[in-house]
Scaffold this motif. Structure first.
Motif, PDB file in Angstrom:
ATOM      1  N   SER A  51      -9.979  14.434-135.451  1.00  0.00           N
ATOM      2  CA  SER A  51      -9.746  15.304-136.735  1.00  0.00           C
ATOM      3  C   SER A  51      -9.725  14.264-137.770  1.00  0.00           C
ATOM      4  O   SER A  51      -9.226  13.267-137.779  1.00  0.00           O
ATOM      5  N   LEU A  52     -10.400  15.008-139.084  1.00  0.00           N
ATOM      6  CA  LEU A  52     -10.082  14.280-140.311  1.00  0.00           C
ATOM      7  C   LEU A  52      -9.293  15.123-141.222  1.00  0.00           C
ATOM      8  O   LEU A  52      -8.246  14.951-141.471  1.00  0.00           O
ATOM      9  N   ARG A  53      -9.708  16.359-141.679  1.00  0.00           N
ATOM     10  CA  ARG A  53      -9.135  17.330-142.530  1.00  0.00           C
ATOM     11  C   ARG A  53      -7.863  17.804-141.794  1.00  0.00           C
ATOM     12  O   ARG A  53      -6.849  18.083-142.480  1.00  0.00           O
ATOM     13  N   THR A  54      -7.882  18.111-140.569  1.00  0.00           N
ATOM     14  CA  THR A  54      -6.510  18.856-140.149  1.00  0.00           C
ATOM     15  C   THR A  54      -5.490  17.921-139.792  1.00  0.00           C
ATOM     16  O   THR A  54      -4.300  18.251-140.409  1.00  0.00           O
ATOM     17  N   ARG A  86      -3.485  20.115-131.743  1.00  0.00           N
ATOM     18  CA  ARG A  86      -5.106  20.459-131.525  1.00  0.00           C
ATOM     19  C   ARG A  86      -5.129  20.010-130.033  1.00  0.00           C
ATOM     20  O   ARG A  86      -5.154  19.005-129.384  1.00  0.00           O
ATOM     21  N   HIS A  95      -8.283  28.809-134.723  1.00  0.00           N
ATOM     22  CA  HIS A  95      -8.353  27.664-135.720  1.00  0.00           C
ATOM     23  C   HIS A  95      -7.603  28.335-137.077  1.00  0.00           C
ATOM     24  O   HIS A  95      -8.066  28.440-137.840  1.00  0.00           O
ATOM     25  N   LEU A  97     -16.636  22.186-142.002  1.00  0.00           N
ATOM     26  CA  LEU A  97     -16.830  20.616-141.983  1.00  0.00           C
ATOM     27  C   LEU A  97     -15.913  20.147-140.782  1.00  0.00           C
ATOM     28  O   LEU A  97     -14.869  20.889-140.459  1.00  0.00           O
TER      29      LEU A  97
HETATM   30  N1   CP Z   1     -12.510  21.726-140.371  1.00  0.00           N
HETATM   31  C1   CP Z   1     -11.348  20.961-139.674  1.00  0.00           C
HETATM   32  O1   CP Z   1     -10.621  21.291-138.719  1.00  0.00           O
HETATM   33  O2   CP Z   1     -11.736  19.685-139.705  1.00  0.00           O
HETATM   34  P1   CP Z   1     -11.320  18.590-138.735  1.00  0.00           P
HETATM   35  O3   CP Z   1     -11.849  18.633-137.290  1.00  0.00           O
HETATM   36  O4   CP Z   1     -11.835  17.087-139.368  1.00  0.00           O
HETATM   37  O5   CP Z   1      -9.666  18.276-138.705  1.00  0.00           O
END
Ligand code: CP
Length: 320
Positions: free
Chosen positions: A47-50, A110, A147, A278
């Motif tokens: 993950s980046l954003r989450t 996650r 999600h 993304l």
């Molecule tokens: N949109 C999203 O959940 O991004 P990550 O998978 O980077 O967390």
């Protein structure tokens, strides 16, 4: 709030959006709420954003976030009950979850779909064990089928940018080289069906989403027809949900590049905004020209992940 998996967990959307606006305007107004409280953010997948938005939201509320990457920084965990643990998995979820629960006040998880066993994935087998054994409120940070933090951020973004009371929102399948889960499109559909929008789903034959998420949405197999007059285009790839043919579950049925969202598609919309959760593969899901255009919302959409996470954590802290 004891769990955040479905749109029903957040209650009336107008109230949730009002709360999101307040949180966005004054993110540090509830700094005392999380004092001496800890949230455990457990990642079975990348993950980046989450990861970052959840940590930022927790810090805004005065909480201590602990991030654990399963299998990299912890023991590899066994998720299935009744197995002889003679492989590379050193610990079972049955012990690991209550231990993690004893170190925190809230838990986020996650855990992507494995895409091999539809029954295991759609029963949310791993997330359910966190609910059962942690003794803590649980947030899905993208689990096997949903999600919700993403879908809530998407709704906040549409609410901010809409210029019509009831905009037309089109979710389109787009090609991808790897098989991806259905969690993002499932949740987006679930949330749009509850929102005050004209919602249309478009995808090639065979990619029908689970009926419990499609609800009453219109499904249009002709992508260009679906795009006509749209105000928001929400692109996402997903693998076969196995609704029509369970043997196809998790498979790639099409790599038809005519479904890549490009200027030809956007030309038939009502000057629509482009959205994607993304990470996105350029020129597979969307052309450079569309994602780089002034109508692309991918960055504000990602920024709103802090807001959606903060509203959810705030509600959970208030109900501890
Ligand atoms: N949109 C999203 O959940 O991004 P990550 O998978 O980077 O967390």
């Amino acid at each position: 709030m004891r769990s955040f998996f479905h749109v029903s967990d957040i209650g009336p959307l107008d109230k949730a959006l009002e709360e999101a606006r307040k949180v966005k305007q004054t993110p540090f107004a509830w700094k005392g709420l999380g004092e001496n409280k800890t949230i455990m953010l457990v990642f079975f997948n990348s993950s980046l954003r989450t990861r970052l938005s959840s940590q930022k939201a927790a810090l805004n509320l005065g909480m201590n976030p602990i991030v654990l990457n399963i299998g990299q920084e912890s023991w590899k965990l066994e998720t299935e009950l009744g197995v002889v643990m003679d492989g590379d998995k050193s610990e079972h979820l049955r012990e690991a979850i209550p231990v993690m629960g004893s170190y925190c006040d809230l838990i986020g998880v996650r855990s992507f779909a494995g895409l091999t066993d539809r029954e295991f994935d759609y029963a949310e087998t791993i997330l359910s064990q966190f609910v059962e054994y942690s003794g803590r409120p649980v947030i899905s940070l993208e689990s096997a089928t949903v999600h919700p933090c993403q879908a809530f951020a998407d709704l906040i973004t549409i609410d901010e940018f809409k210029t019509k009371k009831r905009p037309k929102v089109v979710m389109t399948w787009a090609p991808h080289p790897r098989a991806l889960p259905q969690a993002v499109p499932n949740s987006f559909a679930e949330w749009m069906n509850e929102a005050d929008v004209d919602f249309v789903i478009t995808h090639p034959e065979g990619y029908e989403l689970d009926p419990r998420f499609v609800g009453g949405a219109r499904v249009e197999y002709d992508q260009m027809k679906a795009f006509e007059g749209a105000d928001f285009i929400y692109a996402k790839n997903w693998s076969c949900p196995g609704v029509k043919n369970p043997d196809d579950y998790g498979r790639i049925l099409s790599k038809d590049m005519s479904w890549v969202v490009d200027e030809r598609h956007m030309a038939v919309t009502d000057n629509a905004f482009f959205m994607h959760c993304l990470p996105v593969r350029r020129n597979m899901i969307v052309s450079d020209a569309v994602i780089d255009s002034p109508r692309s919302l991918v960055i504000p959409e990602a920024a709103n992940r802090v807001v959606s996470a903060q509203v959810v954590m705030k509600r959970m802290l208030e109900s501890l």
